[in-house]
Design an enzyme around this catalytic site. Structure first.
Site, PDB file in Angstrom:
ATOM      1  N   CYS A  29      53.254   2.272 -12.470  1.00  0.00           N
ATOM      2  CA  CYS A  29      53.379   1.051 -11.659  1.00  0.00           C
ATOM      3  C   CYS A  29      54.582   0.200 -12.069  1.00  0.00           C
ATOM      4  CB  CYS A  29      52.090   0.239 -11.745  1.00  0.00           C
ATOM      5  SG  CYS A  29      50.645   1.174 -11.221  1.00  0.00           S
ATOM      6  N   LYS A  37      42.427  -6.318 -12.729  1.00  0.00           N
ATOM      7  CA  LYS A  37      42.405  -4.945 -12.228  1.00  0.00           C
ATOM      8  C   LYS A  37      42.145  -4.010 -13.398  1.00  0.00           C
ATOM      9  CE  LYS A  37      45.085  -1.451  -9.825  1.00  0.00           C
ATOM     10  NZ  LYS A  37      46.242  -1.141  -8.977  1.00  0.00           N
ATOM     11  N   CYS A  93      53.709  -2.680  -5.362  1.00  0.00           N
ATOM     12  CA  CYS A  93      53.636  -1.878  -6.589  1.00  0.00           C
ATOM     13  C   CYS A  93      54.737  -0.832  -6.533  1.00  0.00           C
ATOM     14  CB  CYS A  93      52.273  -1.209  -6.717  1.00  0.00           C
ATOM     15  SG  CYS A  93      51.938  -0.678  -8.423  1.00  0.00           S
ATOM     16  N   LYS A 144      39.021  -6.115  -9.252  1.00  0.00           N
ATOM     17  CA  LYS A 144      39.060  -4.756  -8.720  1.00  0.00           C
ATOM     18  C   LYS A 144      38.743  -3.753  -9.812  1.00  0.00           C
ATOM     19  CE  LYS A 144      42.311  -1.467  -6.875  1.00  0.00           C
ATOM     20  NZ  LYS A 144      43.681  -1.118  -6.696  1.00  0.00           N
TER      21      LYS A 144
HETATM   22  C1  PBG Z   1      48.490   0.769  -6.827  1.00  0.00           C
HETATM   23  C2  PBG Z   1      47.107   0.609  -6.305  1.00  0.00           C
HETATM   24  C3  PBG Z   1      45.976   1.397  -6.567  1.00  0.00           C
HETATM   25  C4  PBG Z   1      44.953   0.912  -5.749  1.00  0.00           C
HETATM   26  C5  PBG Z   1      45.482  -0.156  -5.038  1.00  0.00           C
HETATM   27  N1  PBG Z   1      46.804  -0.348  -5.420  1.00  0.00           N
HETATM   28  C6  PBG Z   1      45.790   2.571  -7.430  1.00  0.00           C
HETATM   29  C7  PBG Z   1      45.981   2.509  -8.879  1.00  0.00           C
HETATM   30  O1  PBG Z   1      46.136   1.461  -9.491  1.00  0.00           O
HETATM   31  O2  PBG Z   1      46.018   3.599  -9.444  1.00  0.00           O
HETATM   32  C8  PBG Z   1      43.570   1.476  -5.629  1.00  0.00           C
HETATM   33  C9  PBG Z   1      42.891   1.283  -4.304  1.00  0.00           C
HETATM   34  C10 PBG Z   1      41.658   2.078  -4.107  1.00  0.00           C
HETATM   35  O3  PBG Z   1      41.244   2.898  -4.949  1.00  0.00           O
HETATM   36  O4  PBG Z   1      41.053   1.905  -3.040  1.00  0.00           O
HETATM   37  N2  PBG Z   1      48.735   0.239  -8.066  1.00  0.00           N
END
Ligand code: PBG
Length: 324
Positions: free
Chosen positions: A130, A196, A120, A249
């Site tokens: 991102c 996600k 990312c 997620k």
């Molecule tokens: C980055 C990313 C995030 C998480 C994993 N990769 C944060 C987001 O999207 O803001 C979250 C992981 C977690 O909360 O344990 N894009």
């Protein structure tokens, strides 16, 4: 058959009986343990917003990786951090970046341990998004995909076994798969963060990764928690584009999405038990209102029961010690 012939409690009458009829079991081999890497030497610092998690430098992470391997956990997921951020997030694909160095060191010391890297830009861009932001202040999808493919390639070149794009740009799996094919990385797997959601449960993580957007939010790329059909469309596209494993997620508020994904698709489904889910249990246990270990196991078994083949969790080490 009705009462008294049918007494459902018979099968709950002893631990041996409960064990015999138990449908879902959590195994150490189901788990992936996330780890945070940052530049430096001999760094092992506990993270304030995520008790029990640490920042490691690329040298000190090797001992941690050895311990994880010894516990029988098959894989780790690495997150990095920029020393210097810029508009494009260019440190994300630096050959000598903290993640790239850590991957090389870990693969040298623990060749058997699967090394997965989060791909990312948000921890590397000055604006914290991102993807890249264009002149109109919008996220430029296709330009972002090009950079994400560069990041993924740099991780594959360092020796990562699996790369995991978490940005939610359209088409990024295809860009990454093409970059791997063109450069001979035929065996590097892609675990796509496919469904996600734009979730409040990433709060503790953004503190760690220092990746909160400086303006706006992630709702133009991460999904609306109200939707489930869209999650299936995202997963179908990622599989078509070349993903080997798909992910839902967060996990707990999205158990229905996990079950439907497992029912509709024939490839492994991973679920990310995110930072907010981890800290919710820690905070409630600290407040003395629930039993930490029991709550942890209930949460993880539920994710498995919903249909997840793989669970990414900050509890992984603890669970491994507990069920060994
Ligand atoms: C980055 C990313 C995030 C998480 C994993 N990769 C944060 C987001 O999207 O803001 C979250 C992981 C977690 O909360 O344990 N894009």
């Amino acid at each position: 058959m009705v009462f008294p012939e049918n007494r459902m409690r018979r099968l709950r009458s002893s631990e041996a009986m409960r064990k015999m009829v138990r449908q879902t079991s959590l195994n150490v081999t189901d788990l992936i343990y996330p780890l945070f890497v940052k530049a430096g030497r001999a760094v092992k610092e506990e993270i304030a917003s995520m008790k029990g998690c640490f920042h490691f430098s690329p040298d000190s992470i090797v001992d941690e990786a050895k311990e994880i391997q010894q516990l029988g956990i098959p894989a780790i997921l690495l997150f990095g951090q920029a020393v210097q951020k810029d508009e494009q997030g260019s440190q994300a694909w630096a050959e000598d970046g903290a993640v790239q160095q850590a991957v090389r060191a870990i693969k040298m010391a623990c060749p058997q341990l699967l090394v997965i890297t989060d791909v990312c830009l948000c921890a590397y861009t000055s604006h914290g998004h991102c993807g890249v932001v264009n002149d109109a202040g919008k996220i430029d999808n296709d330009a972002s995909c090009e950079l994400l493919a560069k990041v993924a390639l740099s991780h594959a070149q360092a020796g990562a076994d699996v790369i995991a794009p978490s940005d939610m740009m359209d088409g990024r799996v295809a860009y990454i798969r093409q970059a791997f094919e063109e450069n001979g990385f035929y065996d590097t797997a892609i675990m796509a963060y496919s469904a996600k959601y734009a979730s409040a449960f990433y709060g503790p993580f953004r503190d760690v990764a220092d990746s909160t957007p400086t303006s706006g939010d992630r709702k133009t790329y991460q999904m609306d928690p109200a939707n489930i059909d869209e999650a299936m469309a995202e997963i179908a596209l990622d599989i078509e584009e070349g993903a080997d494993i798909v992910m839902v997620k967060p996990a707990i508020c999205f158990l229905d999405v996990i079950s439907r994904a497992k029912a509709e698709f024939d490839i492994p489904v991973a679920a990310y038990n995110v930072s907010g889910e981890y800290m919710m249990i820690n905070a409630a246990a600290d407040a003395g209102v629930l039993d930490r270990e029991v709550a942890m196991m209930e949460m993880l078994v539920s994710i498995k029961r919903a249909g997840a083949d793989i669970i990414i969790t900050y509890f992984a080490k603890e669970v491994a010690k507990l069920i060994k």
